[in-house]
Design a protein around this motif. Sequence first.
Motif, PDB file in Angstrom:
ATOM      1  N   VAL A  65     -57.496 -79.015  11.323  1.00 48.24           N
ATOM      2  CA  VAL A  65     -57.650 -78.512   9.957  1.00 48.24           C
ATOM      3  C   VAL A  65     -58.976 -78.984   9.372  1.00 48.24           C
ATOM      4  O   VAL A  65     -59.705 -78.217   8.759  1.00 48.24           O
ATOM      5  CB  VAL A  65     -56.481 -78.978   9.069  1.00 48.24           C
ATOM      6  CG1 VAL A  65     -56.759 -78.642   7.620  1.00 48.24           C
ATOM      7  CG2 VAL A  65     -55.186 -78.331   9.509  1.00 48.24           C
TER       8      VAL A  65
ATOM      9  N   ALA B 154     -49.772 -87.031  17.106  1.00 52.12           N
ATOM     10  CA  ALA B 154     -49.697 -85.572  17.006  1.00 52.12           C
ATOM     11  C   ALA B 154     -50.237 -85.109  15.656  1.00 52.12           C
ATOM     12  O   ALA B 154     -51.002 -84.148  15.562  1.00 52.12           O
ATOM     13  CB  ALA B 154     -48.247 -85.111  17.178  1.00 52.12           C
ATOM     14  N   ARG B 155     -49.841 -85.830  14.611  1.00 54.18           N
ATOM     15  CA  ARG B 155     -50.293 -85.465  13.285  1.00 54.18           C
ATOM     16  C   ARG B 155     -51.804 -85.596  13.158  1.00 54.18           C
ATOM     17  O   ARG B 155     -52.467 -84.756  12.566  1.00 54.18           O
ATOM     18  CB  ARG B 155     -49.615 -86.351  12.230  1.00 54.18           C
ATOM     19  CG  ARG B 155     -49.698 -85.769  10.848  1.00 54.18           C
ATOM     20  CD  ARG B 155     -48.965 -86.609   9.826  1.00 54.18           C
ATOM     21  NE  ARG B 155     -47.911 -87.408  10.409  1.00 54.18           N
ATOM     22  CZ  ARG B 155     -47.712 -88.690  10.125  1.00 54.18           C
ATOM     23  NH1 ARG B 155     -48.496 -89.298   9.281  1.00 54.18           N
ATOM     24  NH2 ARG B 155     -46.727 -89.346  10.715  1.00 54.18           N
TER      25      ARG B 155
ATOM     26  N   GLU C  39     -54.386 -96.371  13.500  1.00 54.71           N
ATOM     27  CA  GLU C  39     -53.200 -97.162  13.162  1.00 54.71           C
ATOM     28  C   GLU C  39     -51.963 -96.702  13.915  1.00 54.71           C
ATOM     29  O   GLU C  39     -50.875 -97.200  13.650  1.00 54.71           O
ATOM     30  CB  GLU C  39     -52.924 -97.050  11.663  1.00 54.71           C
ATOM     31  CG  GLU C  39     -54.100 -97.436  10.787  1.00 54.71           C
ATOM     32  CD  GLU C  39     -54.277 -98.938  10.721  1.00 54.71           C
ATOM     33  OE1 GLU C  39     -53.263 -99.646  10.794  1.00 54.71           O
ATOM     34  OE2 GLU C  39     -55.433 -99.385  10.610  1.00 54.71           O
TER      35      GLU C  39
ATOM     36  N   THR D   6     -51.280 -74.484  15.253  1.00 52.95           N
ATOM     37  CA  THR D   6     -50.122 -75.044  14.547  1.00 52.95           C
ATOM     38  C   THR D   6     -48.932 -74.101  14.563  1.00 52.95           C
ATOM     39  O   THR D   6     -47.956 -74.314  13.847  1.00 52.95           O
ATOM     40  CB  THR D   6     -50.485 -75.351  13.080  1.00 52.95           C
ATOM     41  OG1 THR D   6     -51.022 -74.167  12.489  1.00 52.95           O
ATOM     42  CG2 THR D   6     -51.484 -76.485  12.997  1.00 52.95           C
TER      43      THR D   6
ATOM     44  N   SER E 270     -45.632 -89.498  17.018  1.00 44.80           N
ATOM     45  CA  SER E 270     -45.677 -88.494  15.956  1.00 44.80           C
ATOM     46  C   SER E 270     -46.956 -88.652  15.136  1.00 44.80           C
ATOM     47  O   SER E 270     -47.529 -87.684  14.661  1.00 44.80           O
ATOM     48  CB  SER E 270     -44.448 -88.613  15.059  1.00 44.80           C
ATOM     49  OG  SER E 270     -44.311 -89.946  14.590  1.00 44.80           O
ATOM     50  N   GLN E 271     -47.412 -89.891  15.015  1.00 43.92           N
ATOM     51  CA  GLN E 271     -48.662 -90.103  14.279  1.00 43.92           C
ATOM     52  C   GLN E 271     -49.840 -89.495  15.022  1.00 43.92           C
ATOM     53  O   GLN E 271     -50.733 -88.907  14.414  1.00 43.92           O
ATOM     54  CB  GLN E 271     -48.912 -91.602  14.072  1.00 43.92           C
ATOM     55  CG  GLN E 271     -48.091 -92.209  12.970  1.00 43.92           C
ATOM     56  CD  GLN E 271     -48.268 -93.717  12.913  1.00 43.92           C
ATOM     57  OE1 GLN E 271     -47.791 -94.421  13.797  1.00 43.92           O
ATOM     58  NE2 GLN E 271     -48.944 -94.203  11.894  1.00 43.92           N
TER      59      GLN E 271
ATOM     60  N   ASP F  87     -53.396 -82.597  14.656  1.00 49.48           N
ATOM     61  CA  ASP F  87     -53.296 -81.442  13.762  1.00 49.48           C
ATOM     62  C   ASP F  87     -54.312 -81.551  12.635  1.00 49.48           C
ATOM     63  O   ASP F  87     -55.010 -80.592  12.302  1.00 49.48           O
ATOM     64  CB  ASP F  87     -51.896 -81.351  13.155  1.00 49.48           C
ATOM     65  CG  ASP F  87     -50.837 -81.019  14.193  1.00 49.48           C
ATOM     66  OD1 ASP F  87     -49.672 -81.391  13.994  1.00 49.48           O
ATOM     67  OD2 ASP F  87     -51.204 -80.381  15.200  1.00 49.48           O
ATOM     68  N   MET F  88     -54.381 -82.745  12.064  1.00 45.14           N
ATOM     69  CA  MET F  88     -55.304 -82.938  10.945  1.00 45.14           C
ATOM     70  C   MET F  88     -56.734 -82.689  11.379  1.00 45.14           C
ATOM     71  O   MET F  88     -57.540 -82.151  10.612  1.00 45.14           O
ATOM     72  CB  MET F  88     -55.183 -84.365  10.421  1.00 45.14           C
ATOM     73  CG  MET F  88     -54.034 -84.561   9.490  1.00 45.14           C
ATOM     74  SD  MET F  88     -54.004 -86.238   8.896  1.00 45.14           S
ATOM     75  CE  MET F  88     -52.505 -86.192   7.963  1.00 45.14           C
TER      76      MET F  88
ATOM     77  N   ILE G 224     -48.784 -96.051  15.775  1.00 45.46           N
ATOM     78  CA  ILE G 224     -47.779 -96.777  16.547  1.00 45.46           C
ATOM     79  C   ILE G 224     -46.872 -95.766  17.232  1.00 45.46           C
ATOM     80  O   ILE G 224     -46.445 -95.953  18.359  1.00 45.46           O
ATOM     81  CB  ILE G 224     -46.947 -97.690  15.634  1.00 45.46           C
ATOM     82  CG1 ILE G 224     -47.873 -98.678  14.900  1.00 45.46           C
ATOM     83  CG2 ILE G 224     -45.881 -98.448  16.431  1.00 45.46           C
ATOM     84  CD1 ILE G 224     -47.175 -99.490  13.849  1.00 45.46           C
ATOM     85  N   TYR G 225     -46.591 -94.688  16.515  1.00 45.12           N
ATOM     86  CA  TYR G 225     -45.686 -93.669  17.025  1.00 45.12           C
ATOM     87  C   TYR G 225     -46.476 -92.464  17.531  1.00 45.12           C
ATOM     88  O   TYR G 225     -47.555 -92.165  17.048  1.00 45.12           O
ATOM     89  CB  TYR G 225     -44.744 -93.211  15.913  1.00 45.12           C
ATOM     90  CG  TYR G 225     -43.911 -94.327  15.351  1.00 45.12           C
ATOM     91  CD1 TYR G 225     -44.340 -95.048  14.244  1.00 45.12           C
ATOM     92  CD2 TYR G 225     -42.689 -94.673  15.933  1.00 45.12           C
ATOM     93  CE1 TYR G 225     -43.584 -96.073  13.727  1.00 45.12           C
ATOM     94  CE2 TYR G 225     -41.918 -95.702  15.410  1.00 45.12           C
ATOM     95  CZ  TYR G 225     -42.369 -96.404  14.313  1.00 45.12           C
ATOM     96  OH  TYR G 225     -41.614 -97.422  13.804  1.00 45.12           O
TER      97      TYR G 225
ATOM     98  N   GLU H  26     -55.105 -92.371  10.915  1.00 42.37           N
ATOM     99  CA  GLU H  26     -53.853 -92.247  11.672  1.00 42.37           C
ATOM    100  C   GLU H  26     -54.059 -92.567  13.142  1.00 42.37           C
ATOM    101  O   GLU H  26     -53.222 -93.207  13.773  1.00 42.37           O
ATOM    102  CB  GLU H  26     -53.276 -90.837  11.529  1.00 42.37           C
ATOM    103  CG  GLU H  26     -52.711 -90.520  10.161  1.00 42.37           C
ATOM    104  CD  GLU H  26     -51.300 -91.077   9.938  1.00 42.37           C
ATOM    105  OE1 GLU H  26     -50.850 -91.933  10.727  1.00 42.37           O
ATOM    106  OE2 GLU H  26     -50.661 -90.658   8.978  1.00 42.37           O
TER     107      GLU H  26
ATOM    108  N   TYR I 142     -45.174 -75.083  14.615  1.00 43.79           N
ATOM    109  CA  TYR I 142     -44.417 -75.547  13.460  1.00 43.79           C
ATOM    110  C   TYR I 142     -43.830 -74.410  12.642  1.00 43.79           C
ATOM    111  O   TYR I 142     -43.059 -74.642  11.710  1.00 43.79           O
ATOM    112  CB  TYR I 142     -45.312 -76.383  12.541  1.00 43.79           C
ATOM    113  CG  TYR I 142     -45.845 -77.632  13.182  1.00 43.79           C
ATOM    114  CD1 TYR I 142     -47.152 -77.691  13.658  1.00 43.79           C
ATOM    115  CD2 TYR I 142     -45.049 -78.764  13.291  1.00 43.79           C
ATOM    116  CE1 TYR I 142     -47.639 -78.847  14.239  1.00 43.79           C
ATOM    117  CE2 TYR I 142     -45.546 -79.924  13.871  1.00 43.79           C
ATOM    118  CZ  TYR I 142     -46.846 -79.965  14.341  1.00 43.79           C
ATOM    119  OH  TYR I 142     -47.335 -81.099  14.898  1.00 43.79           O
TER     120      TYR I 142
ATOM    121  N   LEU J 175     -58.494 -89.171   7.156  1.00 40.87           N
ATOM    122  CA  LEU J 175     -57.077 -89.354   7.473  1.00 40.87           C
ATOM    123  C   LEU J 175     -56.849 -89.350   8.976  1.00 40.87           C
ATOM    124  O   LEU J 175     -56.072 -90.152   9.504  1.00 40.87           O
ATOM    125  CB  LEU J 175     -56.260 -88.226   6.839  1.00 40.87           C
ATOM    126  CG  LEU J 175     -55.456 -88.608   5.590  1.00 40.87           C
ATOM    127  CD1 LEU J 175     -54.865 -87.370   4.959  1.00 40.87           C
ATOM    128  CD2 LEU J 175     -54.347 -89.583   5.964  1.00 40.87           C
TER     129      LEU J 175
END
Lengths: 553, 398
Positions: free
Chosen positions: A392, A384-385, A376, A548, A381-382, A388-389, A378-379, A373, A551, A369
């Motif tokens: 983990v 950042a995610r 791909e 994290t 936020s992606q 984080d992933m 574009i943002y 991400e 959050y 994942l």
Amino acid sequence: MMGYENQGYEEAHLYASKEEMASLVLNEDPSPPSNGSKSFTHDPFSSSPQFVEIPTEDTDPLQSPSPNQVLPSHSSINSILEPPSYADAIFQSFDSDYVDSAEVVSQDQSLSALPSFSSDYIKICVSDPQKEQEQSGSLVPGGSYYFTYLITTFTNLPEFSGAEFNVRRRFRDVVTLSDRISESYRGYFIPIRPDKSVVESQVMQQNEFVEQRRIALEKYLGRLAVHPVLKRSEELRVFLTVSGKMPLARTTDVASRMLDGAVRLPKQLFGGESVVGGAAEVSEVVQPAKGGMDLLRIFRELKQSVVNDWGATKPPVIEEDKEFLEKKEKLQDLEQQISNVSQQAESLVKNHHDMGETMGQLGLAFVKLTKFESEEAIYDSQRARAADMKNVATAAVKASRLYRELNAQTVKHLEKLHEYLGVMLAVNNAFSDRTSALLTVQTLISELSSLNSRIEKLEAASSKIFGGDRSRIRKIEELRETVRVTEEAKNCAVREYERIKENNKNELERLDKERHDDFLIMLKGFVVNQAGYAEKMANTWETVAEETSGYAK
Amino acid sequence: MAQSPRSPTSQAPYLTVSVTDPAKMGNGVQAYISYKVITKTNFPEYQGPEKIVIRRYSDFVWLRDRLFEKYKGIFIPPLPEKSTVEKFRFSAEFIEMRRQALDVFVNRVASHHELQQSEDLRTFLLEDEQTMERERSQETGIFKKKPADFMQIFKDVQSKVSDVVLGKEKPVEESNPEYEKQKNYIFQLEDHLAEAQKHAYRLVKRHRELGQSLSDFGKAVKLLGTCEGNSLGKAFSELGAKSEMLSIKLQREAHHLLMSFEEPLKDYVRAVQSIKATIAERAIAFRNHCELAETIKFKEIDLNKLRLTRSEKLADAEREYEQLKADGKESKRKFETIVKLMNQEIARFQEQKTIDMGVAFHEFAKGQANLAKSIAEAWRSLLPKLEACSFFVQNPDA
């Protein structure tokens, strides 16, 4: 001595004596136990054992810091510091506390044991399996084959008159050795020999099977070598030292074997010595004893009567020793509990394994994942995610690895339980010896009583005839002679029975002490191991939790 | 614009909802769960600061279907699945998971600046149960798309994706490379997420299994302890007790993992599926628009023919033509609205998901860390007792 003093201080406590420690078989890979009972999952670290140079007799490993010799790290004995790559700060800081106290104890022991420690040891290695053709006389045309193993013994026991021996033996020879020891050492807790494993030998790959057997043999011989009484047995010595054809004959006297120890009686009668105490002649030991014909005939007849009764029930053995019965029951209970714990431990290991596996798969899914991400994105936020992933995923994969290692260690610690299940089998055998001996005594007593009553009857009948009944008188004389011999046999049997009782008692004491110590070490090892790995996992996840924490609600 | 949905501030408009108190109603096959839905708001249309109604799962489904129909282009928040396994329909865990998901759903609707204006939402939050039931039963097949229809639309969308890859062209689909990329992304994302969720669910199961195993192990060890007696026996007993205690912690963590990590992942998957539905709607709108455009063109040709022949049908034809033009404009507007909304929504979606997942990861990590710490503590606490047990064998030559 063997250079493993810096690897596991608790090893000092594993066996009853320093000499036993010295004769430990190295390379306790967690392979299936030799008694063929259920085993733990295959250990990823198992490998073919190396054997270690034995240093000269005057060095005491607990005193002199001799360097590790030859041993690759993963084949070292149960060490709570295993595997070396995980000697992290966290792990060591705890273990050094533990290790210090253990070290103190072991040093006490070593000091007090100093003289005897360096006085004797046996180390036995089994290696180099070779395929050999079965000699003529085999039923299979074209010849079947079998494997022989090189048995190398290093020892300084005086009885051996030598320091190193090499012989080739096949598995059948080991069976013979085991049978002979069982005959001679009744009442002792004799280690169970490896299974014949007929099914496995058909089903498994040959080289796997041979390797499994080689390991099992080494463990078995090692256990014999560690037993305070058996290590000094003639049978073992002869097995280990006499080259060429196996010098111990299989006991052919099946009938006598069934009478359990009756074969030994003539020897004891005529030799007058208990087999164990005396330094028997090799020639005597190697042959099944030939006794006086009369005696043997009597015993065969006795056996016959016992066997014939089998259809109904075995003549009851009246065990009156309450203490013994209580102890026996307690041990049965203990065996049951050990078996339960062993089963649950296996289940626990499996569940840890599954947990680790799933954790790893979860981690990999997140790795994918993350990659997806990131590629791909574009943002922001992606991105950042994805970051984080990644954290983990990394933690999950690490945790997965930790579970695997935890398990490898757990298996090693809990293997003690398995070993003791084997010991309980040996205990049962020893108790059977006792029961059989008692049966022999009671059978002889009842035989005596029936002989005597026959004599009485004949005397009564004969006295009615004036001048005596020559045939009856002759018969009475014969019977009286039989009574005399049987009386002696009975006395022998009683002595044998008492001897076995004594052996039982001593062995039970030894068992209690050794088991206590072994279990204590096992518990400590288990607990420290679990705690250590849990701490590592906690650290791994703490990091992610912090990363994290933004959050958090 | 509603602020943080759960903390109503003084005069700023707010609309918060909570779904609580699941209760089993009815008997046998007809039995179902009802929930209390409590609305707190200062929206003028709601005529009051607080309202409590009773709703069931199918009421939520009704609301979602209506929203999906009326607000094309917006990613409607997903609902938890219907339970297909009878056995679990009334299990406490399932009910709690569903309640949580329904609560999240309705609050997402309530905090979306367009959706919160919906009349259907007001109906859902305010009307009594009988009215609600009537609304639900009026929902005939007109609005509802059968699952089969969706499947076909998805297939079309997916095949368009692969067609582009293969270099084929289908005339009735958009050929917008950026949009293609987005569609691709959504479809692949679903696969990745589904896999992660699958493993997360398995991880929950593993926790439960390990918990059970520790419990069994603890019991067996305790029994062995009573066998052994003396200080070692006590040590065994304590080890067994600790093991049983850890078993409970594992069960708790399993539940925590389920609610705070696996559910959010599942929710993520549902959200992506909802986007797929919107993608399908966009495709339909585009197709309608294109078809109408075609029809208009043909009508024009017809019209010109009629004009030339001065047919009496001309007037009717002209009227029809005007109608078609109006329809065409409308369908174009609809399509363009969807496109505009989708662009907004996707940005919002990405932001929201980063936050949602961030929270989920934090909970996951925290849970694992705490569990591991408890485990370490429990085992360490046994060491002093074990140290106190002395070894038997002092004299080696026993």
